[in-house]
Design a protein around this motif. Structure first.
Motif, PDB file in Angstrom:
ATOM      1  N   ASP A 461      19.563 -12.343  40.412  1.00  0.00           N
ATOM      2  CA  ASP A 461      20.716 -12.427  39.283  1.00  0.00           C
ATOM      3  C   ASP A 461      21.054 -11.220  38.700  1.00  0.00           C
ATOM      4  OD1 ASP A 461      21.494 -15.465  39.000  1.00  0.00           O
ATOM      5  OD2 ASP A 461      19.274 -15.183  38.785  1.00  0.00           O
ATOM      6  N   LEU A 462      19.855 -10.185  38.875  1.00  0.00           N
ATOM      7  CA  LEU A 462      20.194  -8.899  38.040  1.00  0.00           C
ATOM      8  C   LEU A 462      20.212  -7.691  39.125  1.00  0.00           C
ATOM      9  CD1 LEU A 462      17.483  -9.166  35.105  1.00  0.00           C
ATOM     10  CD2 LEU A 462      20.089  -9.865  35.135  1.00  0.00           C
ATOM     11  N   GLY A 463      19.926  -7.761  40.209  1.00  0.00           N
ATOM     12  CA  GLY A 463      19.996  -6.684  41.227  1.00  0.00           C
ATOM     13  C   GLY A 463      18.445  -6.105  41.335  1.00  0.00           C
ATOM     14  N   PRO A 464      18.090  -5.157  42.124  1.00  0.00           N
ATOM     15  CA  PRO A 464      16.942  -4.390  42.170  1.00  0.00           C
ATOM     16  C   PRO A 464      16.476  -4.099  40.754  1.00  0.00           C
ATOM     17  CG  PRO A 464      18.325  -3.776  43.999  1.00  0.00           C
ATOM     18  CD  PRO A 464      19.336  -4.461  42.855  1.00  0.00           C
ATOM     19  N   ILE A 465      15.151  -4.372  40.463  1.00  0.00           N
ATOM     20  CA  ILE A 465      14.556  -3.961  39.089  1.00  0.00           C
ATOM     21  C   ILE A 465      13.539  -2.686  39.478  1.00  0.00           C
ATOM     22  CG2 ILE A 465      12.726  -4.522  37.373  1.00  0.00           C
ATOM     23  CD1 ILE A 465      13.539  -7.455  37.988  1.00  0.00           C
ATOM     24  N   SER A 466      14.246  -1.902  38.642  1.00  0.00           N
ATOM     25  CA  SER A 466      13.437  -0.450  38.924  1.00  0.00           C
ATOM     26  C   SER A 466      12.294  -0.156  37.807  1.00  0.00           C
ATOM     27  CB  SER A 466      14.461   0.492  38.924  1.00  0.00           C
ATOM     28  OG  SER A 466      15.212   0.900  37.651  1.00  0.00           O
ATOM     29  N   GLY A 467      12.376  -0.935  36.691  1.00  0.00           N
ATOM     30  CA  GLY A 467      11.341  -0.638  35.738  1.00  0.00           C
ATOM     31  C   GLY A 467      11.228  -2.008  34.864  1.00  0.00           C
ATOM     32  N   VAL A 468      10.097  -1.888  34.209  1.00  0.00           N
ATOM     33  CA  VAL A 468       9.942  -3.210  33.153  1.00  0.00           C
ATOM     34  C   VAL A 468       9.119  -2.484  32.139  1.00  0.00           C
ATOM     35  CG1 VAL A 468       8.686  -5.246  32.582  1.00  0.00           C
ATOM     36  CG2 VAL A 468       9.676  -4.908  34.986  1.00  0.00           C
ATOM     37  N   ALA A 469       9.700  -2.485  30.894  1.00  0.00           N
ATOM     38  CA  ALA A 469       9.081  -1.917  29.565  1.00  0.00           C
ATOM     39  C   ALA A 469       8.518  -3.013  28.511  1.00  0.00           C
ATOM     40  CB  ALA A 469      10.128  -0.726  29.091  1.00  0.00           C
ATOM     41  N   LEU A 470       7.605  -2.873  27.793  1.00  0.00           N
ATOM     42  CA  LEU A 470       7.322  -3.572  26.829  1.00  0.00           C
ATOM     43  C   LEU A 470       8.439  -3.481  25.704  1.00  0.00           C
ATOM     44  CD1 LEU A 470       3.484  -3.440  26.748  1.00  0.00           C
ATOM     45  CD2 LEU A 470       4.872  -5.443  27.485  1.00  0.00           C
ATOM     46  N   ALA A 471       8.685  -4.610  24.825  1.00  0.00           N
ATOM     47  CA  ALA A 471       9.621  -4.578  23.704  1.00  0.00           C
ATOM     48  C   ALA A 471       9.101  -5.029  22.486  1.00  0.00           C
ATOM     49  CB  ALA A 471      10.967  -5.006  24.244  1.00  0.00           C
ATOM     50  N   GLY A 472       7.778  -5.596  22.556  1.00  0.00           N
ATOM     51  CA  GLY A 472       7.125  -6.169  21.236  1.00  0.00           C
ATOM     52  C   GLY A 472       7.018  -7.593  21.630  1.00  0.00           C
ATOM     53  N   THR A 473       5.820  -8.074  20.955  1.00  0.00           N
ATOM     54  CA  THR A 473       5.283  -9.470  21.010  1.00  0.00           C
ATOM     55  C   THR A 473       5.405 -10.048  19.651  1.00  0.00           C
ATOM     56  OG1 THR A 473       3.978  -8.818  22.902  1.00  0.00           O
ATOM     57  CG2 THR A 473       3.396 -10.802  21.504  1.00  0.00           C
ATOM     58  N   VAL A 474       5.994 -11.328  19.656  1.00  0.00           N
ATOM     59  CA  VAL A 474       5.882 -12.041  18.314  1.00  0.00           C
ATOM     60  C   VAL A 474       5.122 -13.514  18.771  1.00  0.00           C
ATOM     61  CG1 VAL A 474       7.909 -11.152  17.758  1.00  0.00           C
ATOM     62  CG2 VAL A 474       7.954 -13.245  18.711  1.00  0.00           C
ATOM     63  N   PHE A 475       4.397 -13.950  17.522  1.00  0.00           N
ATOM     64  CA  PHE A 475       3.813 -15.357  17.638  1.00  0.00           C
ATOM     65  C   PHE A 475       5.001 -16.267  16.849  1.00  0.00           C
ATOM     66  CE2 PHE A 475       1.125 -18.859  15.945  1.00  0.00           C
ATOM     67  CZ  PHE A 475       0.492 -19.138  17.436  1.00  0.00           C
ATOM     68  N   ARG A 476       5.334 -17.189  17.749  1.00  0.00           N
ATOM     69  CA  ARG A 476       6.589 -18.092  17.245  1.00  0.00           C
ATOM     70  C   ARG A 476       6.234 -19.417  17.944  1.00  0.00           C
ATOM     71  NH1 ARG A 476      12.456 -15.737  16.550  1.00  0.00           N
ATOM     72  NH2 ARG A 476      11.207 -15.317  14.725  1.00  0.00           N
TER      73      ARG A 476
END
Length: 563
Positions: A461-476
Motif C-alpha cells: 500500500d505504501l511502497g518500499p519502507i526505508s525506515g521505522v521510528a518510534l512516535a510514543g506509546t499510550v495505554f488505552r
C-alpha cells in the motif's frame, strides 16, 4: 489504508447488586410494545443517571435468580436523529462472542460430534502447519500457543483463506504450556463447528445456542445474516466519527467465532443466566465452563469463553467476559456471580465512559452494598483562556491544542510529547512500555513470520519502507499502543500497533491520527483529563504566558506556543 484487529480486555470487576427492588419505571428507557418493562431501583438509577451525564451512553441489565432488578438505558443511540438508547437497543458485543462459541462447542461435545481432546487437524484435515496439532481444549482456554492475527476486522475473508492464514501462524510455545489470548483460535473453533455440525457456523449458533428459554433468539450478528433484530445504537469513535453500521457484506471469517455477535443488554443477561443454570448446555458442560482453568495470576484463571476470579479478588467467586470493537464504537461486559445467580450486563456506544470502565468503577461499592460512587459535577463556565495552536517542546515533539466550549483537546506528536501527556502509571510501568516498543520494532523489522507478512502488506500500500521510528506509546482501552512513523515511498505515515507478550499483533491501525486527550477546567489556569472514571493518565495541564506545562508522575514538560 486502514487496518484494525479487534481488541479485548478481560474485566476484573463484578458486582453483587444490593438494594435493587425493580419497582420503578425509568423515564426515557421504555421498551417497545411486547418487550420487558424498563425498571430500576431509584438509588441505582440516580447513580447511573449521574454517570450518563458524565458520558456513559448505553444499556444496563442486572438480574438475580433470573428476575431483573435493574433494566434501564441512558444516553443517545443516534445523535443525528436524537434517538435515545432504550432497553431494546442492540449493541455489538465484540469478544463476548467467544462465550457463545465455547457453548456451541460444548453442545457438539454433548452430541458426541467432537471431543475436547481432539486435535484440530483431525477435525479439519485440510489444516496444515503447527496449529494442526493443538486440541480443542487448548483453543478454548487460549493455551494453544497460537500467535498473531489471521485477518483484520471487516476484511473480506472466506473459509479457505482463513484456514490458510491460521495455518501460517506460529506457535509461541509448546501447546498447553502457556497462555496467549488468540482471536484466531476461536475462529478456528468456528471452522470446527461448521465442519462437524453439518451446518454453517452462523446457522448452527443461531438455531441452537442463541435460543433463549422463552423461544426467542438472543440477537444475531452485527454484520451479515442472521442479523440481530431491533434498533441499533450508532457507535461513536474517539475522534467523534461514527463506527461501522453493520452493512459489511463479508465473507466474515476474519471475525466469526471470535467476534461479530450483537444483542441487547437484556438478552445478554437472560442468555448468561440460562447458560450457567444449564438451559443452554448440560449441567456437566456448565461445570467445565465454570471451573478455574489456566492460572492467570492474581486470583484469576481462564475458562472456556470466560475469565474466572476467586473470592480473593472481590470477596465472592465470579466469571466475566468483555469485548469491544473500535471500528464499530461499542463495548460490552457481562458478569456472573454463581452463589447468588446474579448477572450484570452492560453495553455502551460512546468512548467517554465505556461499559467496562463503568462496571470497574461502581463494582466494588455494589458488591459491598454501599451507595454507588458518582462522578463530580461537570466543569462549568468557559474555563480559563487556553490559547489554541501548536506548542513545541525542546526535544522536537509538539502539542496541537483546540477548544470547544469549556473543553480543550490536545493531540501529541513525538515521543517526548506523547510520554508527557500519557505517562506510564498504574497497571503499566516504564519497563512495560520499553518492552512493548521493542516488540513492535521487532515486528516491523520483519524478525518473525507475521512481521514479514505485515511489512509486505504495508509495502503493497505504501511502497518500499526505508525506515521505522518510534512516535510514543499510550495505554488505552486496556492495551499498550505504540505509535510509529513509517518512512515509505508515498511519504511518512503514522500508525499504531498493540502486540502481545510474544510479539503477535493484537490490534493495529495504519494510518492513524496522533493520540489525543480531552481536558476540562480544574481551576485557575489548569486543566485535567475529562475522565470521571479515573482510568486515564494522571496529568495536569497549565496554560500561561504562551507556555503549556504538562505535569505528571515523571515530572513536568514545558512547551512554547509556536509563531
Amino acid at each position: 489504508m486502514t487496518r484494525f484487529v479487534a481488541t479485548v480486555a478481560a474485566v476484573v470487576m463484578v458486582v453483587g447488586v444490593a438494594g435493587c427492588t425493580g419497582n420503578q419505571d425509568v423515564p426515557g428507557a421504555q421498551a417497545t410494545t411486547g418487550g420487558p418493562a424498563a425498571r430500576c431501583d431509584p438509588r441505582l438509577d440516580g447513580a447511573f443517571t449521574a454517570w450518563a451525564r458524565a458520558g456513559f451512553s448505553g444499556s444496563i441489565a442486572i438480574s438475580t435468580g433470573g428476575r431483573f432488578d435493574c433494566l434501564a438505558a441512558y444516553g443517545s443511540a443516534n445523535d443525528a436523529t436524537h434517538t435515545p438508547n432504550t432497553i431494546d437497543t442492540v449493541f455489538s458485543i465484540g469478544s463476548v462472542t467467544k462465550a457463545f462459541t465455547a457453548a456451541t462447542i460444548f453442545d457438539l461435545v454433548e452430541e458426541g460430534r467432537v471431543a475436547l481432546d481432539d486435535r484440530v487437524g483431525r477435525l479439519l484435515p485440510e489444516l496444515t502447519g503447527p496449529v494442526a496439532t493443538v486440541t480443542v481444549r487448548q483453543l478454548l482456554s487460549h493455551t494453544s500457543g497460537l500467535n498473531g492475527s489471521h485477518g483484520s476486522d471487516h476484511q473480506a475473508l472466506d473459509r479457505d483463506a482463513a484456514l490458510a492464514s491460521i495455518a501460517g501462524l506460529d506457535l509461541a510455545f509448546p501447546s498447553g504450556s502457556g497462555h496467549l489470548y488468540s482471536n484466531a483460535g476461536y475462529t478456528l473453533l468456528a471452522l470446527v463447528i461448521e465442519r462437524v455440525s453439518g451446518a454453517t457456523y452462523r446457522e448452527y449458533t443461531a438455531s441452537r445456542i442463541l435460543r433463549l428459554p422463552d423461544g426467542r433468539g438472543a440477537g444475531g450478528f452485527w454484520d451479515g445474516t442472521p442479523a440481530a433484530p431491533g434498533p441499533r445504537a450508532v457507535g461513536y469513535l474517539d475522534d467523534g466519527t461514527t463506527g461501522e453500521p453493520g452493512d459489511f457484506a463479508g465473507p466474515h471469517w476474519a471475525m466469526d467465532g471470535s467476534g461479530g455477535l450483537a444483542m441487547t443488554a437484556h438478552d445478554l443477561a437472560v442468555w448468561t443466566h440460562a447458560l450457567f443454570t444449564g438451559q443452554v448446555v448440560a449441567p456437566e458442560s456448565v461445570e467445565v465452563i465454570s471451573a478455574p482453568g489456566h492460572d492467570l495470576g492474581a486470583g484469576r484463571s481462564e475458562t472456556p469463553g470466560w475469565v474466572a476470579s476467586d473470592a480473593s479478588v472481590l470477596g465472592v467467586p465470579f466469571l466475566a467476559t468483555a469485548g469491544g470493537d473500535d471500528q464499530i464504537g461499542h463495548n460490552a461486559v457481562v458478569a456472573w456471580v454463581p452463589e447468588r445467580q446474579r448477572v450484570v450486563a452492560m453495553a455502551s456506544n460512546k468512548p467517554g465512559i465505556s461499559a467496562e470502565d463503568l462496571l470497574a468503577t461502581v463494582g466494588p461499592a455494589l458488591l459491598a452494598g454501599e451507595p454507588l460512587p458518582t462522578p463530580g459535577p461537570p466543569a462549568a463556565g468557559a474555563g480559563p483562556a487556553a490559547t489554541v495552536g501548536k506548542y513545541r517542546l525542546d526535544g522536537g515533539g509538539s502539542f496541537d491544542v483546540t477548544a470547544a466550549g469549556n473543553q480543550v483537546t490536545v493531540a501529541a506528536t513525538g515521543v517526548d510529547a506523547v510520554t508527557a501527556l500519557f505517562p506510564p502509571g498504574g497497571r503499566v510501568s516504564s519497563d512495560d512500555v520499553r518492552a512493548h516498543d521493542e516488540r513492535v520494532l521487532a515486528l516491523l523489522d520483519g524478525r518473525t513470520r507475521e512481521g514479514r507478512e505485515e511489512r509486505g502488506s504495508l509495502e503493497e500500500d505504501l511502497g518500499p519502507i526505508s525506515g521505522v521510528a518510534l512516535a510514543g506509546t499510550v495505554f488505552r482501552d486496556g492495551e499498550l499502543r505504540t505509535y510509529v512513523t513509517l518512512v515509505a515511498g508515498s511519504g511518512a505515515v503514522t500508525g499504531w500497533y498493540a502486540v502481545n507478550a510474544e510479539g503477535g499483533i493484537e490490534a493495529a491501525e495504519v494510518p492513524a491520527g496522533p493520540p489525543t486527550l480531552k481536558l476540562v477546567p480544574a481551576g485557575g489556569d489548569r486543566y485535567r483529563p475529562d475522565d470521571p472514571t479515573g482510568v486515564g493518565p494522571e496529568v495536569t495541564v497549565e496554560f500561561r504566558d504562551g507556555r503549556m506545562t504538562v505535569s505528571g508522575p515523571a515530572g513536568t514538560a514545558v512547551a512554547e506556543l509556536a509563531g
